[in-house]
Design a protein around this motif. Sequence first.
Motif, PDB file in Angstrom:
ATOM      1  N   ARG A  52       0.822  -1.208   0.000  1.00 29.35           N
ATOM      2  CA  ARG A  52       0.000   0.000   0.000  1.00 29.35           C
ATOM      3  C   ARG A  52       0.859   1.262   0.000  1.00 29.35           C
ATOM      4  NH1 ARG A  52      -4.671  -1.491   4.423  1.00 29.35           N
ATOM      5  NH2 ARG A  52      -2.833  -1.463   5.783  1.00 29.35           N
ATOM      6  N   PHE A  53       1.944   1.226   0.732  1.00 35.11           N
ATOM      7  CA  PHE A  53       2.828   2.384   0.785  1.00 35.11           C
ATOM      8  C   PHE A  53       3.453   2.646  -0.590  1.00 35.11           C
ATOM      9  CE2 PHE A  53       6.903   4.478   1.874  1.00 35.11           C
ATOM     10  CZ  PHE A  53       6.384   5.602   2.511  1.00 35.11           C
ATOM     11  N   ASP A  54       3.869   1.569  -1.271  1.00 30.54           N
ATOM     12  CA  ASP A  54       4.429   1.721  -2.615  1.00 30.54           C
ATOM     13  C   ASP A  54       3.390   2.299  -3.576  1.00 30.54           C
ATOM     14  OD1 ASP A  54       6.839   0.709  -1.777  1.00 30.54           O
ATOM     15  OD2 ASP A  54       6.448  -1.337  -2.501  1.00 30.54           O
ATOM     16  N   LEU A  55       2.148   1.859  -3.431  1.00 29.06           N
ATOM     17  CA  LEU A  55       1.091   2.339  -4.320  1.00 29.06           C
ATOM     18  C   LEU A  55       0.784   3.819  -4.100  1.00 29.06           C
ATOM     19  CD1 LEU A  55      -1.394  -0.675  -4.304  1.00 29.06           C
ATOM     20  CD2 LEU A  55      -0.261   0.292  -6.305  1.00 29.06           C
ATOM     21  N   VAL A  56       0.763   4.244  -2.847  1.00 27.58           N
ATOM     22  CA  VAL A  56       0.440   5.651  -2.598  1.00 27.58           C
ATOM     23  C   VAL A  56       1.594   6.551  -3.048  1.00 27.58           C
ATOM     24  CG1 VAL A  56       1.316   5.936  -0.234  1.00 27.58           C
ATOM     25  CG2 VAL A  56      -0.744   7.168  -0.954  1.00 27.58           C
ATOM     26  N   LEU A  57       2.827   6.066  -2.961  1.00 22.16           N
ATOM     27  CA  LEU A  57       3.947   6.832  -3.501  1.00 22.16           C
ATOM     28  C   LEU A  57       3.869   6.907  -5.027  1.00 22.16           C
ATOM     29  CD1 LEU A  57       6.979   5.659  -1.320  1.00 22.16           C
ATOM     30  CD2 LEU A  57       5.678   7.790  -1.144  1.00 22.16           C
ATOM     31  N   LYS A  58       3.480   5.801  -5.646  1.00 25.96           N
ATOM     32  CA  LYS A  58       3.276   5.795  -7.099  1.00 25.96           C
ATOM     33  C   LYS A  58       2.168   6.765  -7.473  1.00 25.96           C
ATOM     34  CE  LYS A  58       1.877   2.788 -10.914  1.00 25.96           C
ATOM     35  NZ  LYS A  58       1.440   1.417 -11.313  1.00 25.96           N
ATOM     36  N   LEU A  59       1.113   6.791  -6.668  1.00 30.34           N
ATOM     37  CA  LEU A  59      -0.003   7.707  -6.912  1.00 30.34           C
ATOM     38  C   LEU A  59       0.461   9.157  -6.863  1.00 30.34           C
ATOM     39  CD1 LEU A  59      -3.096   7.779  -7.369  1.00 30.34           C
ATOM     40  CD2 LEU A  59      -3.343   7.921  -4.886  1.00 30.34           C
ATOM     41  N   HIS A  60       1.311   9.450  -5.893  1.00 32.72           N
ATOM     42  CA  HIS A  60       1.851  10.810  -5.778  1.00 32.72           C
ATOM     43  C   HIS A  60       2.679  11.171  -7.011  1.00 32.72           C
ATOM     44  CE1 HIS A  60       4.885  13.812  -4.553  1.00 32.72           C
ATOM     45  NE2 HIS A  60       3.902  14.314  -3.813  1.00 32.72           N
ATOM     46  N   THR A  61       3.502  10.242  -7.485  1.00 35.71           N
ATOM     47  CA  THR A  61       4.321  10.482  -8.671  1.00 35.71           C
ATOM     48  C   THR A  61       3.449  10.692  -9.905  1.00 35.71           C
ATOM     49  OG1 THR A  61       6.120   9.153  -7.758  1.00 35.71           O
ATOM     50  CG2 THR A  61       6.142   9.535 -10.129  1.00 35.71           C
ATOM     51  N   LEU A  62       2.415   9.875 -10.040  1.00 38.73           N
ATOM     52  CA  LEU A  62       1.523   9.998 -11.194  1.00 38.73           C
ATOM     53  C   LEU A  62       0.777  11.327 -11.178  1.00 38.73           C
ATOM     54  CD1 LEU A  62       0.078   6.373 -11.297  1.00 38.73           C
ATOM     55  CD2 LEU A  62       1.548   7.430 -13.017  1.00 38.73           C
ATOM     56  N   ARG A  63       0.375  11.756 -10.005  1.00 37.01           N
ATOM     57  CA  ARG A  63      -0.317  13.052  -9.912  1.00 37.01           C
ATOM     58  C   ARG A  63       0.610  14.184 -10.331  1.00 37.01           C
ATOM     59  NH1 ARG A  63      -0.940  17.061  -5.727  1.00 37.01           N
ATOM     60  NH2 ARG A  63      -2.796  18.337  -6.171  1.00 37.01           N
ATOM     61  N   GLU A  64       1.846  14.147  -9.856  1.00 44.61           N
ATOM     62  CA  GLU A  64       2.793  15.196 -10.231  1.00 44.61           C
ATOM     63  C   GLU A  64       3.049  15.175 -11.740  1.00 44.61           C
ATOM     64  OE1 GLU A  64       4.024  17.650  -8.368  1.00 44.61           O
ATOM     65  OE2 GLU A  64       2.703  16.889  -6.788  1.00 44.61           O
ATOM     66  N   THR A  65       3.117  13.982 -12.321  1.00 46.22           N
ATOM     67  CA  THR A  65       3.297  13.877 -13.769  1.00 46.22           C
ATOM     68  C   THR A  65       2.098  14.467 -14.508  1.00 46.22           C
ATOM     69  OG1 THR A  65       4.627  11.866 -13.515  1.00 46.22           O
ATOM     70  CG2 THR A  65       3.678  12.285 -15.684  1.00 46.22           C
ATOM     71  N   ARG A  66       0.895  14.156 -14.025  1.00 43.42           N
ATOM     72  CA  ARG A  66      -0.322  14.687 -14.654  1.00 43.42           C
ATOM     73  C   ARG A  66      -0.355  16.217 -14.604  1.00 43.42           C
ATOM     74  NH1 ARG A  66      -4.637  15.755 -11.709  1.00 43.42           N
ATOM     75  NH2 ARG A  66      -4.265  14.103 -10.188  1.00 43.42           N
ATOM     76  N   LEU A  67      -0.020  16.774 -13.452  1.00 42.60           N
ATOM     77  CA  LEU A  67      -0.024  18.228 -13.309  1.00 42.60           C
ATOM     78  C   LEU A  67       1.057  18.883 -14.168  1.00 42.60           C
ATOM     79  CD1 LEU A  67      -0.605  18.442  -9.453  1.00 42.60           C
ATOM     80  CD2 LEU A  67      -2.249  18.995 -11.250  1.00 42.60           C
ATOM     81  N   GLU A  68       2.193  18.205 -14.278  1.00 48.07           N
ATOM     82  CA  GLU A  68       3.262  18.731 -15.134  1.00 48.07           C
ATOM     83  C   GLU A  68       2.828  18.730 -16.591  1.00 48.07           C
ATOM     84  OE1 GLU A  68       7.782  17.443 -16.444  1.00 48.07           O
ATOM     85  OE2 GLU A  68       7.069  16.929 -14.433  1.00 48.07           O
ATOM     86  N   LEU A  69       2.139  17.670 -17.025  1.00 45.09           N
ATOM     87  CA  LEU A  69       1.651  17.595 -18.402  1.00 45.09           C
ATOM     88  C   LEU A  69       0.576  18.652 -18.656  1.00 45.09           C
ATOM     89  CD1 LEU A  69       1.400  13.722 -18.811  1.00 45.09           C
ATOM     90  CD2 LEU A  69       3.004  15.238 -19.982  1.00 45.09           C
TER      91      LEU A  69
END
Length: 261
Positions: A163-180
């Motif tokens: 779960r911890f790995d997934l929420v960190l991945k979620l954070h990375t994906l959100r930052e990528t989405r906002l950057e795009l």
Amino acid sequence: MWIIGAWLELPVLQELLALAGLYATTGVAMHLLAFHSPASEWARSFRGVVAPFFVSPILIFGLLLGFVAGDVWHRNALAVQTVRGEGDALFSLSHLSPETSPGGAGLQDLIRAYAQSVVSEEWPRMQEGKRAAGSETALTSLLSAIVDAPASGNSGAAVQRARFDLVLKLHTLRETRLELAGDHTDELKWAALLILGIVSQIAIAAVHLEVPRPQIAALTIFSTAAVIGLGLVAVQERPFARPLEVSPEPLADVVHEIPAR
């Protein structure tokens, strides 16, 4: 280059009309210069330019358009992939946090709250390249809840780690989405592309200086094709802007699948 940025920020219809107006104006000006102006004799003194000449600038124009289109479509494809990744990460978190597990019901609520915040609050703001503070807070709350969630035994520790790995991945994906959402093609490339389109019009006009009607036909055909090609790429410049925006459906599915309490 602020003019290019202002053009790309226009609503789609106005963006296309501005593009069509540019090439219609330059095309009409070239035809008038060649056949209906005091400088017509001077302009028509360039007769004799062989037809294959206009291929060179048009080829360069087409190649640059292809490169810019590749950048834009790659950004859009990455945006779609990122949003789907966020939805998958949220569903995986939900499956690893059943309501019957310790703290599971609370995690389910936080997962739903984050997805709801992104869909209803952050998505409209991304059209302007901005982020939502509410979504940031919801993600932070979800991360804190997962860190504080109880884990018992080896299996519980493994689930907690996943779960911890997934929420960190979620954070990375959100930052990528906002950057795009805030990313765009270099305005210098767009300026060069628009100028090359005009140079291509000049080349076409130069090889049609004998008779007016063939020149009108050639300029009209090329200008129409240029507006269609450039317009198709320009309207997709911002992946989260209407009317061809990336859909938030993967995140909306999370909201629909997890019942509200």
